[in-house]
Scaffold this active site. Structure first.
Site, PDB file in Angstrom:
ATOM      1  N   PRO A   2      -0.017  23.252  13.499  1.00  0.00           N
ATOM      2  CA  PRO A   2       1.132  22.597  13.014  1.00  0.00           C
ATOM      3  C   PRO A   2       1.855  23.592  11.742  1.00  0.00           C
ATOM      4  O   PRO A   2       1.148  23.637  10.761  1.00  0.00           O
ATOM      5  CB  PRO A   2       0.684  21.207  12.435  1.00  0.00           C
ATOM      6  N   GLU A   3       2.902  24.042  11.861  1.00  0.00           N
ATOM      7  CA  GLU A   3       3.731  24.474  10.817  1.00  0.00           C
ATOM      8  C   GLU A   3       4.411  23.534  10.231  1.00  0.00           C
ATOM      9  O   GLU A   3       4.807  22.287  10.699  1.00  0.00           O
ATOM     10  CB  GLU A   3       4.270  25.762  11.187  1.00  0.00           C
ATOM     11  N   LYS A  59       3.126  21.899   4.417  1.00  0.00           N
ATOM     12  CA  LYS A  59       2.343  21.243   5.695  1.00  0.00           C
ATOM     13  C   LYS A  59       1.561  20.143   5.035  1.00  0.00           C
ATOM     14  O   LYS A  59       0.373  19.540   5.787  1.00  0.00           O
ATOM     15  CB  LYS A  59       1.131  22.351   6.309  1.00  0.00           C
TER      16      LYS A  59
END
Ligand SMILES: [Zn+2]
Length: 308
Positions: A2-3, A59
């Site tokens: 996940p970015e 993030k």
């Protein structure tokens, strides 16, 4: 992994579906994901409260919590959530409906194994919020230090970006990944931004021209907009070329591979070359040019320079 765009899907899911639901049970038994808290600490801090707001910088997600109804008790702690390399947020509604946000993008193709549940809030209405994380590199903690993060990549202004990106001698790819400078750019986004801007990932930040910094800023914004619109960092134009034998989708030149800032990095052998004044000494954070699909002279030069 996940970015920023994927983490934003998790944050907005929580904001849309998990707020104002009273917490009646907490499973915080995973002491690794919950470190430095011991099992039970998150539980006792959150029981009887509700989530009342969901924020994100880079993030990192953080959630505000309500008081417990006791007038003497003010609002509760903040809960920080980091999705790590593979985390997803799964929110179950009062009616049993399930929605996901985070990594990966093809939710329906991925199972939800019970043993991947690393942290769970159960709500009085029967639903829940779960951090599902196969690789167990996510993290949940009370009152996270958001101030340790740089400005969010989607929010950072041009002058601030220039100041944060150009100081020091590190390789520009390593700088883009430094969450304390700019928060939210991960490995795929960094390769995409550098390729779009036609800047070598190995370039020392103090050697970047004004035009290069401006291009990096513009492409940071456009790459984030595109990734948000298309559903994640994996939708970038360069992603499909990040493999041995891959070629640049713009000019067909072979892609080069190396490790920069500790991460696997791919760039165009023709358009992302170092300019003369960026070449020496080898920048901090750039190591191990390990392979490449071409025997082009400039690439041998590059490898030689970095190893020497
Ligand atoms: Zn190219």
């Amino acid at each position: 992994m996940p970015e920023l765009p994927e983490v934003e899907t998790a944050r907005s899911l929580i904001a849309d579906q998990a707020l104002h639901r009273r917490i009646v049970d907490v499973d915080d038994s995973d002491s690794y994901v919950g470190r430095p808290h011991s099992p039970g600490e998150l539980r006792s801090a959150l029981m009887g409260r509700s989530l009342i707001a969901a924020h994100r910088r880079g993030k990192t997600i953080w959630l505000e919590t309500s008081g417990t109804g006791d007038a003497a008790a003010p609002d509760g702690p903040e809960i920080g959530i980091h999705l790590g390399m593979s985390g997803r947020i799964v929110v179950t509604g009062p009616d049993g409906s399930v929605a996901e946000g985070g990594d990966p993008h093809r939710y329906e193709a991925r199972p939800r194994r019970a043993e991947w549940s690393r942290f769970t809030l159960r709500f009085a209405d029967g639903g829940s919020l779960v951090l599902l994380d196969p690789r167990r590199l996510g993290r949940v903690r009370l009152n996270p230090d958001i101030g340790a993060l740089g400005p969010d990549a989607a929010q950072v202004m041009r002058a601030e970006f220039r100041r944060l990106i150009t100081k020091g001698t590190i390789a520009v790819k390593a700088r883009l990944l430094d969450q304390s400078k700019i928060a939210g750019v991960g490995n795929l986004l960094a390769d995409e931004i550098l390729w779009q801007a036609r800047v070598s990932p190995l370039a020392r930040v103090d050697s970047l021209s004004s035009a290069q910094v401006n291009r990096l800023y513009r492409t940071l914004k456009s790459v984030l907009e595109s990734a948000n619109a298309k559903g994640g960092a994996h939708t970038g134009d360069i992603i499909a070329a990040r493999h041995p034998g891959g070629t640049c989708p713009r000019d067909g030149a072979p892609m080069v591979h190396g490790t920069v800032g500790g991460r696997s990095t791919w760039w165009c052998s023709r358009e992302q070359t170092l300019q003369l004044d960026q070449r020496s000494p080898a920048p901090e954070g750039a190591r191990h040019i390990t392979s490449g699909p071409t025997k082009a002279t400039h690439q041998r030069d590059l490898a030689h320079r970095l190893e020497g």
